[in-house]
Design an enzyme around this catalytic site. Structure first.
Site, mmCIF file in Angstrom:
data_model
loop_
_atom_site.group_PDB
_atom_site.id
_atom_site.type_symbol
_atom_site.label_atom_id
_atom_site.label_comp_id
_atom_site.label_asym_id
_atom_site.label_seq_id
_atom_site.Cartn_x
_atom_site.Cartn_y
_atom_site.Cartn_z
ATOM 1 N N GLU A 9 0.794 -1.222 0.000
ATOM 2 C CA GLU A 9 0.000 0.000 0.000
ATOM 3 C C GLU A 9 0.830 1.277 0.000
ATOM 4 O O GLU A 9 0.291 2.356 -0.229
ATOM 5 C CB GLU A 9 -0.989 0.028 1.191
ATOM 6 N N ASP A 82 -0.959 -4.250 4.680
ATOM 7 C CA ASP A 82 -0.728 -4.508 6.099
ATOM 8 C C ASP A 82 -1.606 -5.650 6.612
ATOM 9 O O ASP A 82 -2.727 -5.862 6.130
ATOM 10 C CB ASP A 82 -1.007 -3.242 6.917
ATOM 11 N N ASP A 84 -3.941 -6.388 8.746
ATOM 12 C CA ASP A 84 -5.053 -6.067 9.634
ATOM 13 C C ASP A 84 -6.320 -5.896 8.795
ATOM 14 O O ASP A 84 -6.321 -6.179 7.593
ATOM 15 C CB ASP A 84 -4.765 -4.809 10.458
ATOM 16 N N GLU A 86 -7.940 -3.208 7.708
ATOM 17 C CA GLU A 86 -7.824 -2.251 6.603
ATOM 18 C C GLU A 86 -6.970 -2.829 5.487
ATOM 19 O O GLU A 86 -7.281 -2.675 4.305
ATOM 20 C CB GLU A 86 -7.233 -0.931 7.110
ATOM 21 N N TYR A 314 4.977 -4.992 13.289
ATOM 22 C CA TYR A 314 3.760 -4.260 12.933
ATOM 23 C C TYR A 314 3.187 -3.539 14.142
ATOM 24 O O TYR A 314 3.087 -4.101 15.246
ATOM 25 C CB TYR A 314 2.726 -5.215 12.338
ATOM 26 N N ARG A 316 0.186 -2.037 14.750
ATOM 27 C CA ARG A 316 -1.240 -2.017 15.111
ATOM 28 C C ARG A 316 -1.606 -3.387 15.669
ATOM 29 O O ARG A 316 -1.936 -4.300 14.935
ATOM 30 C CB ARG A 316 -2.103 -1.651 13.903
ATOM 31 N N HIS A 361 -1.053 -11.007 15.620
ATOM 32 C CA HIS A 361 0.230 -10.335 15.560
ATOM 33 C C HIS A 361 0.962 -10.459 16.885
ATOM 34 O O HIS A 361 0.372 -10.722 17.936
ATOM 35 C CB HIS A 361 0.052 -8.852 15.230
#
Length: 786
Positions: A9, A82, A84, A86, A314, A316, A361
């Protein structure tokens, strides 16, 4: 042979992966989401099971066409946004564009962007996760339903341009309710009695009055003070009498000395919320900045000979789990750098306490414990270095032994009535504190105790050697007055902690929540704390009245849990949306049917008709308007004093006239800086910027520079021809010619340790003395003005 295509992204992540994967791969960036709900309409079919209508985000057609061309000639396609919700939504939409059913399309996820992790993930690709995507889609639709259907209510009852959010509105409610607690808080007076004592060897130490006639003295008056075995000193006379009686006793006796070992373990490794909170306390950073810096550390930094490496995992996540390989590496580093005595017998594993934790994660950690901050500092920006040092230190410390203290508590008799107590401690083994000191606890202490009273820090005191039966002499006895304090205002740090504790929001949303409530003007920063504005109070009161369930903390937390169930494949996303909308729809219909203009009454009388003035809002901020409007159209500007009281601001009428009606123009201050407004408002709404009279330096532009303020309150200077000309500078313009190249204007750069004037055209730097000297020369055109 065709290359394989990898899509991430962001360009930074693409550059890092490109270096790892080599010539057999082409790495492209989608630049975030490429498809979303439409910007100017609901985009959700309420009659068709909440079916969303997606469209290409404006400006993304070029990116999509380039990705399609690359995919057309590629071998395998790897979607690597990523790991997650999103990221999964981005991958899902990209797959739809490129051919979701194609056997060539794979999903890969990296918890850390290091060469070994990336290559391992590429060798074991997975498929798209429909449950994860549907959880994101359900959240997006929920937020759209609230935002697009409540916001029009705010436009019609408060002012246009306002917005509501399913989670942000709950956060505003929490800030407002805390402020009401503060406003309604009634202080209590209480006294403590401190004694300065000395041993026979003249060693001095302090002790506090602990009990009188067997009753424990409470130094923080709260519900505990109502117990029959306790009391608190309420006034100066009582405190003075107790102090005088203590002074009259010539010698005190050590009655009991208790020594015990106290251990303090390291905090768990960072999760998103604790990293944001610690960075806020340590560096004063807003959550948004912390996440921006963390993103750059995750995506990769060029370390010279080592190449580009992701420095942290990561960012988040709400899991405190660490990979076994990471734990082993940390233990090896600790043994090497600090000694075996700092390594626990067994690896330390941290278990998340809450049931809603998504454990896909790891915690946030350095990708290598052996990559010490001092070794990479020269490759990092100052902000990157700060955050990396914080993450590395917390990660290493969490695998070290506990710090060990000897805590001593000494009770001292003073005559038959009194017992004083002295507490102190000495560190015997530093343990994890060799690497890391958590500042969260210090901040909580500075903010006061849970009842708003002053904290005690006795454990920081050092005591002389004391034994039972030993005599000590009073040198001084002092009564100290205190007042209980209201609960502190939330900071970004403490509000995130409260949201997390209540199960509201998720790692990917905390920073957005903080930014939104500040940017919308519902909350403002005041000396680092969050204070609701009058607009925030008004909007919150309206929403709580009209949508009590939607703004309920427990209801919001329950919806977060339901979204987690969708992610885990335990619940259908349509069911979750119906569960929400079935209660939301009737409340919305009732609110719209019974809407009326919202104002805030004041005790200020209109000087034209005598009716009370009320607070209203416009796109320029809040103002006073006559409650007799439209019969009386009088308006006044006001400001607030430190206690929130209203003070009328006298308009600064200028020599300029309105181009529409000829009335005088007055200088006013709005949320984005000073501006000129017609004094005939609201009959005439003419406004224009206050200019410096300095021409815009951009070639061909006929605008002038004017002082403005950004959404975050920072002053800058922008062109009056905006949006045709988007020139802007953070530095103050000076209407002076550059003595080197003749360009105009110059700009003044100021900071904590810097002050100089520079030219944008030739990059020359000058002191005021140099400019004054140039002005005095035959070719000089004068020194700095303004």
């Amino acid at each position: 042979m065709s290359k394989n295509l990898v899509i991430v992204e962001s360009p930074a992540k693409a550059r890092t992966l490109g270096k790892y994967l080599g010539d057999g791969f082409e790495v492209r960036a989608s630049m975030g989401h490429v498809i979303d709900l439409p910007e100017k309409k609901l985009g959700v079919d309420l009659d068709n099971d909440f079916q969303p209508t997606y469209q290409v985000i404006p400006g993304k057609n070029k990116v999509i066409n380039e990705l399609k061309r690359a995919a057309g000639s590629a071998g395998e396609i790897f979607l690597a946004p990523d790991p997650d919700r999103e990221g999964e939504a981005i991958a899902w939409h990209l797959a739809g564009i490129l051919g979701r059913d194609s056997a060539r399309v794979h999903r890969v996820m990296f918890n850390e962007i290091t060469k070994s992790a990336v290559l391992a993930a590429m060798q074991h690709p997975t498929t798209l996760n429909q449950s994860l995507f549907e959880a994101q889609q359900a959240r997006r639709i929920l937020d759209r339903l609230v935002g697009y259907q409540i916001s029009p209510l705010l436009w019609k009852t408060v002012r246009r341009g306002l917005s509501a959010g399913r989670v942000q509105s709950v956060a505003v409610r929490m800030v407002c309710e805390r402020e009401r607690e503060i406003q309604e808080y009634i202080q209590k007076e209480y006294w403590s009695i401190e004694a300065l004592l000395a041993t026979e060897l003249k060693e001095r130490f302090e002790a506090r009055l602990y009990s009188v006639d067997g009753l424990r003295l409470v130094t923080r008056p709260d519900a505990e003070a109502e117990r029959k075995d306790r009391f608190w000193v309420r006034d100066a006379d009582t405190a003075g009498a107790l102090a005088a009686e203590l002074r009259s006793i010539a010698s005190y006796t050590v009655r009991q000395v208790e020594r015990k070992e106290k251990r303090r373990s390291a905090a768990p490794p960072f999760i998103t919320s604790t990293m944001q909170r610690e960075a806020a306390v340590t560096f004063g950073w807003p959550a948004k900045k912390t996440m921006q810096v963390a993103q750059t550390l995750y995506e990769g930094v060029d370390l010279g000979a080592e190449g580009t490496v992701g420095l942290i995992t990561y960012m988040r996540t709400d899991s405190t789990r660490l990979a076994e390989t990471a734990i082993e590496e940390a233990r090896a580093l600790i043994a090497k750098e600090f000694g075996e005595q700092y390594v626990p017998e067994k690896p330390i594993h941290y278990v998340s306490k809450k049931g809603n934790v998504q454990d896909a994660h790891e915690a946030i950690r350095a990708t290598s414990a052996f990559r010490r901050p001092e070794q990479v500092r020269r490759h990092l920006t100052p902000d990157q270095n700060k955050l990396y040092t914080l993450v590395w230190s917390r990660f290493v410390a969490c695998q070290m032994k506990a710090a060990v203290y000897d805590q001593t508590t000494v009770d001292i008799e003073a005559g038959p009535r009194f017992v004083l107590r002295a507490v102190g401690s000495i560190m015997r083994f530093a343990g994890f504190t060799r690497v890391y000191h958590e500042s969260l606890e210090k901040t909580q202490s500075k903010n006061g105790n849970s009842d708003g009273s002053e904290p005690e820090n006795d454990e920081d005191r050092l005591l002389p050697p004391l034994e039972e039966g030993q005599k000590v002499a009073p040198l001084d006895v002092t009564p100290n007055q205190h007042f209980t304090q209201p609960p502190p205002r939330y900071t970004e740090s403490s509000l995130i902690r409260e949201l997390e504790a209540n199960g509201i929001g998720r790692p990917s949303t905390y920073a957005t929540i903080m930014s939104t409530i500040l940017d919308k003007g519902y909350v403002e920063r005041l000396k680092g704390a969050l204070k609701p504005t009058e607009l925030g109070f008004t909007v919150n009161s309206l929403l709580v009245e009209k949508f009590p369930e939607i703004l309920n903390v427990k209801f919001t937390a329950r919806m977060e849990g339901r979204l987690d169930e969708v992610e885990e494949g335990q619940q259908d996303w349509h069911v979750v949306l119906h569960e929400f909308y079935d209660s939301f729809k009737p409340a919305l219909e009732t609110a719209l049917a019974n809407r009326q203009k919202v104002t805030v009454s004041t005790e200020i009388a209109c000087e034209q008709c005598g009716a009370p003035m009320v607070i209203r809002w416009s796109r320029h901020g809040e103002f006073l308007g006559c409650s007799n409007f439209p019969q009386c159209k009088n308006t006044r500007q006001f400001k607030r004093d430190e206690r929130g009281g209203l003070q009328i601001v006298t308009e600064q009428v200028t020599g300029e006239t309105c181009s529409k009606c000829g009335s005088p123009m007055a200088r006013k201050n709005g949320p984005y800086g000073p501006f000129l407004a017609c004094t005939n408002y609201p009959a005439c709404s003419e406004i224009r910027p206050v200019t410096t009279g300095i021409a815009c330096p951009r070639e061909g532009c006929k605008g002038e520079l004017s002082e403005r303020r950004s959404r975050r309150g920072k002053t800058f200077w922008g062109c009056t021809a905006y949006p045709a000309c988007d020139y802007a500078s953070w530095d103050r313009p000076i209407d002076t010619v550059c003595p080197t190249c003749g360009a105009r204007p110059l700009f003044e750069k100021t900071g904590r340790r810097m002050h100089y004037i520079y030219c944008e055209a030739c990059k020359g730097k000058f002191s005021e003395e140099q400019l004054a000297h140039a002005a005095g020369s035959p070719s000089g055109e004068g020194g700095p003005k303004g």
